[in-house]
Design a protein around this motif. Structure first.
Motif, PDB file in Angstrom:
ATOM      1  N   ARG A  29       0.860  -1.191   0.000  1.00  0.00           N
ATOM      2  CA  ARG A  29       0.000   0.000   0.000  1.00  0.00           C
ATOM      3  C   ARG A  29       0.893   1.237   0.000  1.00  0.00           C
ATOM      4  NH1 ARG A  29      -5.525  -0.927   1.142  1.00  0.00           N
ATOM      5  NH2 ARG A  29      -5.866  -3.051   1.827  1.00  0.00           N
ATOM      6  N   THR A  30       0.434   2.258  -0.670  1.00  0.00           N
ATOM      7  CA  THR A  30       1.151   3.534  -0.676  1.00  0.00           C
ATOM      8  C   THR A  30       0.303   4.553   0.062  1.00  0.00           C
ATOM      9  OG1 THR A  30       2.174   3.009  -2.802  1.00  0.00           O
ATOM     10  CG2 THR A  30       2.185   5.321  -2.130  1.00  0.00           C
ATOM     11  N   ILE A  31       0.920   5.229   1.019  1.00  0.00           N
ATOM     12  CA  ILE A  31       0.211   6.262   1.769  1.00  0.00           C
ATOM     13  C   ILE A  31       0.911   7.602   1.563  1.00  0.00           C
ATOM     14  CG2 ILE A  31      -0.615   4.591   3.487  1.00  0.00           C
ATOM     15  CD1 ILE A  31       1.486   5.813   5.444  1.00  0.00           C
ATOM     16  N   HIS A  32       0.184   8.667   1.794  1.00  0.00           N
ATOM     17  CA  HIS A  32       0.732  10.023   1.761  1.00  0.00           C
ATOM     18  C   HIS A  32       0.924  10.491   3.201  1.00  0.00           C
ATOM     19  CE1 HIS A  32       0.052  11.127  -2.530  1.00  0.00           C
ATOM     20  NE2 HIS A  32      -0.768  10.086  -2.433  1.00  0.00           N
ATOM     21  N   TYR A  33       1.947  11.277   3.405  1.00  0.00           N
ATOM     22  CA  TYR A  33       2.121  11.920   4.708  1.00  0.00           C
ATOM     23  C   TYR A  33       2.731  13.296   4.498  1.00  0.00           C
ATOM     24  CZ  TYR A  33       7.146  10.721   4.684  1.00  0.00           C
ATOM     25  OH  TYR A  33       8.475  10.616   4.366  1.00  0.00           O
TER      26      TYR A  33
ATOM     27  N   ALA B 151       4.925   6.976   1.421  1.00  0.00           N
ATOM     28  CA  ALA B 151       5.548   5.877   2.149  1.00  0.00           C
ATOM     29  C   ALA B 151       4.912   4.592   1.646  1.00  0.00           C
ATOM     30  CB  ALA B 151       5.341   6.014   3.654  1.00  0.00           C
ATOM     31  N   THR B 152       5.731   3.562   1.488  1.00  0.00           N
ATOM     32  CA  THR B 152       5.249   2.245   1.075  1.00  0.00           C
ATOM     33  C   THR B 152       5.077   1.397   2.328  1.00  0.00           C
ATOM     34  OG1 THR B 152       6.420   2.452  -1.027  1.00  0.00           O
ATOM     35  CG2 THR B 152       5.762   0.231  -0.349  1.00  0.00           C
ATOM     36  N   VAL B 153       3.887   0.821   2.467  1.00  0.00           N
ATOM     37  CA  VAL B 153       3.571  -0.027   3.618  1.00  0.00           C
ATOM     38  C   VAL B 153       3.395  -1.453   3.120  1.00  0.00           C
ATOM     39  CG1 VAL B 153       1.954  -0.464   5.509  1.00  0.00           C
ATOM     40  CG2 VAL B 153       2.434   1.903   4.792  1.00  0.00           C
TER      41      VAL B 153
ATOM     42  N   GLY C  86      11.339   4.991  -0.985  1.00  0.00           N
ATOM     43  CA  GLY C  86      10.650   4.051  -0.111  1.00  0.00           C
ATOM     44  C   GLY C  86      10.200   2.817  -0.868  1.00  0.00           C
ATOM     45  N   ALA C  87       9.654   3.007  -2.068  1.00  0.00           N
ATOM     46  CA  ALA C  87       9.175   1.872  -2.865  1.00  0.00           C
ATOM     47  C   ALA C  87      10.324   0.939  -3.239  1.00  0.00           C
ATOM     48  CB  ALA C  87       8.455   2.370  -4.117  1.00  0.00           C
ATOM     49  N   GLY C  88      11.456   1.510  -3.615  1.00  0.00           N
ATOM     50  CA  GLY C  88      12.619   0.679  -3.957  1.00  0.00           C
ATOM     51  C   GLY C  88      13.128  -0.088  -2.745  1.00  0.00           C
ATOM     52  N   ASN C  89      13.147   0.568  -1.603  1.00  0.00           N
ATOM     53  CA  ASN C  89      13.583  -0.078  -0.368  1.00  0.00           C
ATOM     54  C   ASN C  89      12.619  -1.203   0.021  1.00  0.00           C
ATOM     55  OD1 ASN C  89      15.436  -0.057   1.944  1.00  0.00           O
ATOM     56  ND2 ASN C  89      13.650   0.612   3.100  1.00  0.00           N
ATOM     57  N   ALA C  90      11.328  -0.974  -0.170  1.00  0.00           N
ATOM     58  CA  ALA C  90      10.318  -1.976   0.193  1.00  0.00           C
ATOM     59  C   ALA C  90      10.515  -3.277  -0.583  1.00  0.00           C
ATOM     60  CB  ALA C  90       8.919  -1.416  -0.044  1.00  0.00           C
ATOM     61  N   LYS C  91      10.947  -3.174  -1.828  1.00  0.00           N
ATOM     62  CA  LYS C  91      11.153  -4.380  -2.647  1.00  0.00           C
ATOM     63  C   LYS C  91      12.203  -5.313  -2.045  1.00  0.00           C
ATOM     64  CE  LYS C  91       9.702  -2.313  -6.969  1.00  0.00           C
ATOM     65  NZ  LYS C  91      10.079  -1.846  -8.292  1.00  0.00           N
TER      66      LYS C  91
ATOM     67  N   LEU D  53       9.146 -11.356   3.316  1.00  0.00           N
ATOM     68  CA  LEU D  53       9.430 -11.445   4.749  1.00  0.00           C
ATOM     69  C   LEU D  53       8.296 -10.957   5.645  1.00  0.00           C
ATOM     70  CD1 LEU D  53      13.214 -10.564   5.078  1.00  0.00           C
ATOM     71  CD2 LEU D  53      12.096 -12.742   5.567  1.00  0.00           C
ATOM     72  N   PRO D  54       7.614  -9.840   5.329  1.00  0.00           N
ATOM     73  CA  PRO D  54       6.516  -9.429   6.209  1.00  0.00           C
ATOM     74  C   PRO D  54       5.410 -10.479   6.323  1.00  0.00           C
ATOM     75  CG  PRO D  54       7.179  -7.612   4.822  1.00  0.00           C
ATOM     76  CD  PRO D  54       7.884  -8.835   4.296  1.00  0.00           C
ATOM     77  N   ALA D  55       5.149 -11.210   5.267  1.00  0.00           N
ATOM     78  CA  ALA D  55       4.136 -12.267   5.321  1.00  0.00           C
ATOM     79  C   ALA D  55       4.653 -13.473   6.087  1.00  0.00           C
ATOM     80  CB  ALA D  55       3.717 -12.673   3.913  1.00  0.00           C
ATOM     81  N   VAL D  56       5.910 -13.825   5.876  1.00  0.00           N
ATOM     82  CA  VAL D  56       6.496 -14.966   6.580  1.00  0.00           C
ATOM     83  C   VAL D  56       6.550 -14.691   8.083  1.00  0.00           C
ATOM     84  CG1 VAL D  56       8.614 -16.330   6.878  1.00  0.00           C
ATOM     85  CG2 VAL D  56       7.842 -15.715   4.576  1.00  0.00           C
ATOM     86  N   GLY D  57       6.931 -13.472   8.461  1.00  0.00           N
ATOM     87  CA  GLY D  57       7.093 -13.139   9.872  1.00  0.00           C
ATOM     88  C   GLY D  57       5.874 -12.527  10.531  1.00  0.00           C
ATOM     89  N   GLY D  58       4.852 -12.187   9.759  1.00  0.00           N
ATOM     90  CA  GLY D  58       3.646 -11.603  10.331  1.00  0.00           C
ATOM     91  C   GLY D  58       3.853 -10.212  10.908  1.00  0.00           C
ATOM     92  N   PHE D  59       4.535  -9.358  10.163  1.00  0.00           N
ATOM     93  CA  PHE D  59       4.773  -7.994  10.618  1.00  0.00           C
ATOM     94  C   PHE D  59       4.530  -7.008   9.486  1.00  0.00           C
ATOM     95  CE2 PHE D  59       8.864  -9.733   9.269  1.00  0.00           C
ATOM     96  CZ  PHE D  59       9.380  -8.743   8.445  1.00  0.00           C
ATOM     97  N   ALA D  60       4.427  -5.729   9.839  1.00  0.00           N
ATOM     98  CA  ALA D  60       4.262  -4.648   8.876  1.00  0.00           C
ATOM     99  C   ALA D  60       5.599  -3.937   8.694  1.00  0.00           C
ATOM    100  CB  ALA D  60       3.216  -3.650   9.365  1.00  0.00           C
ATOM    101  N   VAL D  61       5.778  -3.324   7.530  1.00  0.00           N
ATOM    102  CA  VAL D  61       6.965  -2.522   7.241  1.00  0.00           C
ATOM    103  C   VAL D  61       6.488  -1.200   6.658  1.00  0.00           C
ATOM    104  CG1 VAL D  61       9.106  -2.346   5.900  1.00  0.00           C
ATOM    105  CG2 VAL D  61       8.333  -4.581   6.711  1.00  0.00           C
TER     106      VAL D  61
END
Length: 181
Positions: free
Chosen positions: A7-11, A21-23, A50-55, A60-68
């Motif tokens: 997901r992409t959010i604005h801040y 920010a990429t979530v 942020g999008a490049g870093n998220a890639k 991993l977020p799905a495997v570990g059950g966490f948000a980034v």
């Protein structure tokens, strides 16, 4: 294979600029199924997004059950080159609230907020620990600058061919030095 929802959010950054920010969330996570989960704040390296870093997180977020959350960030003078500017570090500290405001169903386990960054993002991670020690349960800074004065001197020696000089409007290292000043 576990999957991740992007997901992409604005801040609003420290200077009022609209930033992205990429979530990353496990694909099972959403408004109907939203237990409190850990959050990793991950600032990008110099010149990244942020999008490049998220890639780099893959599944991993799905495997570990966490948000980034990977913000684009905002430096004092340049968007993607903050070099640990105080306003950017304060923006990183606000990421949990910004994410929950943009995604009202997101629930973050405040006892499990972490930071992870490399290069310039590693420097920002270390500064986030120093300036907001109560925020994080842990942090990892990789390949980060710890002596910005030394790095400033090194920038003048950064190689930059004609294509590089055209893109930066001069030798990249000298342009970066001018912006750091």
């Amino acid at each position: 294979h576990p999957r991740v929802t992007v997901r992409t959010i604005h801040y609003r950054a420290h200077n009022g600029a609209d930033r992205l920010a990429t979530v990353l969330l496990p694909d099972w996570y959403g408004p109907a199924r939203n237990p409190a989960i850990p959050l990793v704040i991950s600032p990008h390296g110099r010149g990244g997004t942020g999008a490049g870093n998220a890639k780099l997180f893959g599944d991993l977020p799905a495997v570990g059950g966490f948000a980034v959350i990977c913000p684009d960030g905002m430096g004092r003078r340049m968007e993607l080159f903050s070099f640990g500017y105080r306003g950017q570090i304060d923006d990183l500290a606000r990421m949990p609230e910004l994410a929950m405001r943009a995604l009202p169903w997101l629930r973050i386990d405040r006892s499990r907020i972490y930071a992870l960054g490399s290069s310039m993002g590693g420097m920002e991670t270390a500064l986030l620990v120093a300036r907001h020690p109560q925020l994080l349960a842990g942090a990892a800074a990789m390949d980060s600058v710890t002596d910005l004065a030394r790095r400033y001197v090194q920038l003048a020696k950064m190689p930059c061919n004609a294509t590089c000089r055209k893109g930066w409007g001069g030798p990249a290292g000298l342009v970066l030095q001018a912006n750091l000043r």
